[in-house]
Design an enzyme around this catalytic site. Sequence first.
Site, PDB file in Angstrom:
ATOM      1  N   HIS A   1      21.020   3.866 -40.692  1.00 44.81           N
ATOM      2  CA  HIS A   1      21.054   4.346 -39.303  1.00 44.81           C
ATOM      3  C   HIS A   1      21.834   5.644 -39.206  1.00 44.81           C
ATOM      4  O   HIS A   1      22.848   5.827 -39.875  1.00 44.81           O
ATOM      5  CB  HIS A   1      21.652   3.298 -38.352  1.00 44.81           C
TER       6      HIS A   1
ATOM      7  N   HIS B   1      23.989   8.054 -36.658  1.00 43.71           N
ATOM      8  CA  HIS B   1      24.731   8.073 -35.391  1.00 43.71           C
ATOM      9  C   HIS B   1      24.622   9.481 -34.791  1.00 43.71           C
ATOM     10  O   HIS B   1      24.830  10.472 -35.504  1.00 43.71           O
ATOM     11  CB  HIS B   1      26.223   7.835 -35.624  1.00 43.71           C
TER      12      HIS B   1
HETATM   13  P1  5GP Z   1      28.031   1.621 -39.433  1.00 43.69           P
HETATM   14  O1  5GP Z   1      29.459   1.441 -39.727  1.00 43.69           O
HETATM   15  O2  5GP Z   1      27.213   0.597 -40.179  1.00 43.69           O
HETATM   16  O3  5GP Z   1      27.571   3.026 -39.659  1.00 43.69           O
HETATM   17  O4  5GP Z   1      27.858   1.377 -37.895  1.00 43.69           O
HETATM   18  C1  5GP Z   1      27.189   0.325 -37.313  1.00 43.69           C
HETATM   19  C2  5GP Z   1      27.114   0.636 -35.843  1.00 43.69           C
HETATM   20  O5  5GP Z   1      26.305  -0.347 -35.237  1.00 43.69           O
HETATM   21  C3  5GP Z   1      28.474   0.610 -35.141  1.00 43.69           C
HETATM   22  O6  5GP Z   1      28.679   1.843 -34.485  1.00 43.69           O
HETATM   23  C4  5GP Z   1      28.354  -0.556 -34.167  1.00 43.69           C
HETATM   24  O7  5GP Z   1      29.008  -0.318 -32.959  1.00 43.69           O
HETATM   25  C5  5GP Z   1      26.848  -0.696 -33.991  1.00 43.69           C
HETATM   26  N1  5GP Z   1      26.392  -2.047 -33.721  1.00 43.69           N
HETATM   27  C6  5GP Z   1      26.782  -3.190 -34.357  1.00 43.69           C
HETATM   28  N2  5GP Z   1      26.119  -4.250 -33.869  1.00 43.69           N
HETATM   29  C7  5GP Z   1      25.293  -3.768 -32.895  1.00 43.69           C
HETATM   30  C8  5GP Z   1      24.361  -4.403 -32.030  1.00 43.69           C
HETATM   31  O8  5GP Z   1      24.140  -5.619 -32.018  1.00 43.69           O
HETATM   32  N3  5GP Z   1      23.688  -3.592 -31.165  1.00 43.69           N
HETATM   33  C9  5GP Z   1      23.895  -2.246 -31.127  1.00 43.69           C
HETATM   34  N4  5GP Z   1      23.176  -1.541 -30.244  1.00 43.69           N
HETATM   35  N5  5GP Z   1      24.769  -1.616 -31.935  1.00 43.69           N
HETATM   36  C10 5GP Z   1      25.460  -2.376 -32.807  1.00 43.69           C
END
Ligand code: 5GP
Length: 140
Positions: free
Chosen positions: A102, A104
Amino acid sequence: MTYDNTNIFAKILRGEISCHKVYEDDKTLAFMDIMPQAMGHVLIIPKCQAVELSDLPCEYACAVFKTAQKIITAQRKALGVDGIVQVQINHAKAGQSVFHYHMHLIPTHIHELSKHESIMADQDELAELANKIRTVIDDE
Ligand code: 5GP
């Protein structure tokens, strides 16, 4: 790392968990981050099984960036912001917590970036922000 299709974003893609969608096409889905690091924080995911950048097929990488260009333009217009930080984390050792690739897109300054995954957003506020961004995309 092997892709595990029980991760939260795979569930969102299958419609098993809801999200505040801002854009979707045949290869990508964009939606509001549930614990935003700034107002208007959007995530973009590919509709393929990729844990991180090293797994992402080029056609999906291209699709994610094409969607990112749409979203960044819409965030600027809808939210009246200029600066948008683009982040993408690879591996738990770098802080990745959801193991489906993903990107951001966070409307902020790098020095103002809030703590990762700290505060759950208000759902009504997320719905309103998604609607604002979606409206700009739909009007284009
Ligand atoms: P990572 O650390 O993997 O780059 O970030 C994961 C992101 O996913 C975080 O910013 C977190 O807030 C978001 N996130 C985690 N669970 C959910 C969810 O159930 N729904 C949404 N929309 N975002 C999520």
